[in-house]
Design an enzyme around this catalytic site. Sequence first.
Site, mmCIF file in Angstrom:
data_model
loop_
_atom_site.group_PDB
_atom_site.id
_atom_site.type_symbol
_atom_site.label_atom_id
_atom_site.label_comp_id
_atom_site.label_asym_id
_atom_site.label_seq_id
_atom_site.Cartn_x
_atom_site.Cartn_y
_atom_site.Cartn_z
ATOM 1 C CE LYS A 158 -4.139 -2.107 2.285
ATOM 2 N NZ LYS A 158 -5.581 -1.105 3.367
ATOM 3 C CE LYS A 189 -10.752 -8.333 -6.054
ATOM 4 N NZ LYS A 189 -10.199 -7.542 -4.613
ATOM 5 C CE LYS A 234 -13.867 1.992 -5.211
ATOM 6 N NZ LYS A 234 -13.375 3.736 -4.519
#
Length: 337
Positions: free
Chosen positions: A110, A200, A203
């Site tokens: 991250k 994947k 959004k």
Amino acid sequence: MRTVSGIQPTGNLHLGNYLGAIKNWVRMQDEGESLFFLADLHAITVHNEPKALSANTREMAAALIAAGVDPEKAILFNQARVSGHAELAWMLICNTPMGWLDRMTQFKEKSGKHKQRSSLGLYGYPVLQAADVLIYQATHVPVGEDQKQHLELARDIAQKFNSDFGAKNDDGGDDVFTLPEAYITGTATRVMSLRDGAAKMSKSDPSEMSRINMTDDDDTIAQKIRKARTDPEALPATLDELEGRAEARNLVNIYAATADMEAQAVLDQFTGKGFGDFKPALADLLVETLRPIREEFVRLKSDPTATDAILTKGAQRAEALGRPTVDAAYNALGLLR
Ligand code: TRP
């Protein structure tokens, strides 16, 4: 058995969120006492627009309720409304060696190249997650592959705290925390893009055709399935034969997860059929399954006070369950209250 699980609030929910996470909770609530929360305190470890954060927290809660999380069965709340999470997280942070956090792979992913600019909260993220489950004496935590390391850390933190301070508390040496076990939820469904079986469903994919949104109407759902990328082959008899056919495999997985079937059972039903037969069947299944959820979701989204009332009530119940453990931790550390 007491299960605790959290989910980060995100907006623009789609079929991947539903089949991958939301639906599992609906199943879990019947298998024991469950506490489910929106991990809004985790969301702020990275930058989040305040308005979007509140909206996403409500939206995710609405989706969970619409999908069948029953606030009478499960305790549903958002983390920020139960102050014990943050209180306990601080006490655990002060008792977690930095070396343990240095091993966490998710921080490395991250923070990427921007380690120096990442927040201290992002680094400590797994300790807050430990507090989330330890505060309720959870016996079970559902974990996907990506969260295994975090659960192991929670157990290590609990064990260290118990052995460092458990024997010294005023009540005569009981353990402060229960060590939670992994709760294997079966193979979590990874829903892939309808345009690319290697990506994947997301959004943030620029193509609307790549995903089915929780707000899509019947015709839109059917059209997206009709146009989903596939190949000209018929469906085979075994899963092994879907090797190298990522788009076909994805549609079979979506069917299976939606109908609560094994992927093999879907093949048993459709072996030898082409997508001209399979796609309409899948479209019907999705349309019928998603319609009632969408209707309730849209209704709840237009009535945020109803959702807030559910979350507030859930937070009160969670607070009552968690407070004795927070008090025990203060006491074990010798903090006067
Ligand atoms: N980190 C988890 C995720 O991104 C969310 C989470 C926060 C969680 N606290 C938790 C999951 C406690 C299980 C238990 O998916």
